[in-house]
Design an enzyme around this catalytic site. Structure first.
Site, mmCIF file in Angstrom:
data_model
loop_
_atom_site.group_PDB
_atom_site.id
_atom_site.type_symbol
_atom_site.label_atom_id
_atom_site.label_comp_id
_atom_site.label_asym_id
_atom_site.label_seq_id
_atom_site.Cartn_x
_atom_site.Cartn_y
_atom_site.Cartn_z
ATOM 1 N N HIS A 131 2.667 -7.080 4.509
ATOM 2 C CA HIS A 131 1.314 -6.567 4.702
ATOM 3 C C HIS A 131 0.857 -6.763 6.146
ATOM 4 O O HIS A 131 1.473 -7.494 6.919
ATOM 5 C CB HIS A 131 0.332 -7.262 3.753
ATOM 6 C CG HIS A 131 0.520 -6.874 2.320
ATOM 7 N ND1 HIS A 131 -0.310 -5.975 1.680
ATOM 8 C CD2 HIS A 131 1.460 -7.243 1.418
ATOM 9 C CE1 HIS A 131 0.114 -5.811 0.437
ATOM 10 N NE2 HIS A 131 1.188 -6.570 0.257
ATOM 11 N N GLU A 190 1.500 -11.553 6.137
ATOM 12 C CA GLU A 190 0.402 -10.810 6.764
ATOM 13 C C GLU A 190 0.673 -10.792 8.278
ATOM 14 O O GLU A 190 0.522 -11.809 8.962
ATOM 15 C CB GLU A 190 -0.940 -11.464 6.472
ATOM 16 C CG GLU A 190 -1.370 -11.389 5.012
ATOM 17 C CD GLU A 190 -1.996 -10.052 4.636
ATOM 18 O OE1 GLU A 190 -1.980 -9.118 5.471
ATOM 19 O OE2 GLU A 190 -2.512 -9.945 3.513
ATOM 20 N N GLU A 246 -2.254 0.471 7.685
ATOM 21 C CA GLU A 246 -1.384 -0.586 7.186
ATOM 22 C C GLU A 246 -0.164 -0.021 6.459
ATOM 23 O O GLU A 246 0.960 -0.513 6.631
ATOM 24 C CB GLU A 246 -2.164 -1.509 6.247
ATOM 25 C CG GLU A 246 -1.344 -2.668 5.711
ATOM 26 C CD GLU A 246 -2.131 -3.612 4.821
ATOM 27 O OE1 GLU A 246 -1.565 -4.640 4.401
ATOM 28 O OE2 GLU A 246 -3.317 -3.305 4.532
ATOM 29 N N HIS A 271 0.834 -1.211 0.000
ATOM 30 C CA HIS A 271 0.000 0.000 0.000
ATOM 31 C C HIS A 271 0.871 1.265 0.000
ATOM 32 O O HIS A 271 2.000 1.227 -0.427
ATOM 33 C CB HIS A 271 -0.992 -0.039 1.157
ATOM 34 C CG HIS A 271 -1.783 -1.311 1.165
ATOM 35 N ND1 HIS A 271 -2.853 -1.536 0.339
ATOM 36 C CD2 HIS A 271 -1.599 -2.473 1.871
ATOM 37 C CE1 HIS A 271 -3.327 -2.765 0.535
ATOM 38 N NE2 HIS A 271 -2.585 -3.364 1.453
#
Length: 235
Positions: free
Chosen positions: A80, A143, A25, A11
């Protein structure tokens, strides 16, 4: 030949990624990626590193994979933070049985992050994510906890914990890719004058004071770990 490692903080810019508990995030992934790069650069040899973004900027998924492909990266690591009300750590590859390097990195990074974070193991998985599918080199996506779960977010709010995640990624990568540690350089200890002591301080705190140089050397060798700030002087 030096390994080319491409680190992708997920992102950024106009795309905040998942949000929750006052966190974004995009900020966390960049912090983890920077620490991962720092540890690799300062403590290991035999590699070069590029990142898909160095700051809070918008970078499309296509731009990320195309840059890694043009550079000829040997490995692609995408970082992430999860969301959706769960808890714990999980990692992804593109297909059920990836390349030997993909499987090795996923195994090592997954194990080290779990050990350092104390999170629930959500397992090593595979998925049709763009950055895994379109990168021409072995790739893994992680993640790191759930931003919308209070317990996970509490850890992610701690900068020291975020750095711990970055180091875990770096150490897992280094082990899987066979990177060599740089030799640790302990500061030299000279002989004291009469009635003087050799004082050793570690990270700003006194660890010992010695009349005999060999005793000071023994302590310095014990505490000369990566990241330790060691001062040796006469008192």
């Amino acid at each position: 030949m030096a390994k080319k490692i491409f680190i992708d903080p997920g992102h950024g810019g106009k795309d905040p990624g998942a949000t929750g508990n006052g966190l974004k995030e995009k900020d966390l992934t960049l912090a983890i990626a920077r620490e991962c790069r720092r540890v690799l650069q300062q403590e290991y040899t035999g590699h070069s590193i590029r990142m898909s973004r160095e700051k809070d900027q918008t970078v499309s998924l296509r731009q990320r994979t195309e840059e890694a492909n043009r550079w000829g990266a040997h490995f692609f690591l995408s970082i992430h933070i999860n969301a959706g009300g769960g808890t714990g750590f999980e990692s992804y590859r593109y297909v059920k049985q990836g390349s030997a390097m993909t499987m090795a990195v996923q195994k090592e990074v997954h194990a080290v992050v779990l050990a350092r974070s104390g999170w629930k193991d959500r397992r090593k998985k595979w998925a049709n994510f763009h950055v895994l599918r379109e990168s021409k080199m072995p790739a893994v996506l992680t993640e790191n906890g759930f931003i919308d779960t209070g317990a996970d977010a509490a850890k992610l709010k701690d900068p020291a914990f975020v750095k711990k995640l970055g180091r875990a990624h770096a150490e897992g990568l280094a082990k899987a890719l066979g990177l060599k540690k740089k030799p640790s350089s302990a500061p030299p200890v000279s002989a004291p004058k009469r009635d003087q002591l050799i004082r050793v301080r570690v990270n700003g705190k006194q660890a010992g004071a010695f009349a005999q140089p060999e005793n000071a050397v023994d302590l310095v060798e014990k505490v000369a770990k990566p990241g330790a700030v060691i001062d040796v002087n006469m008192v």
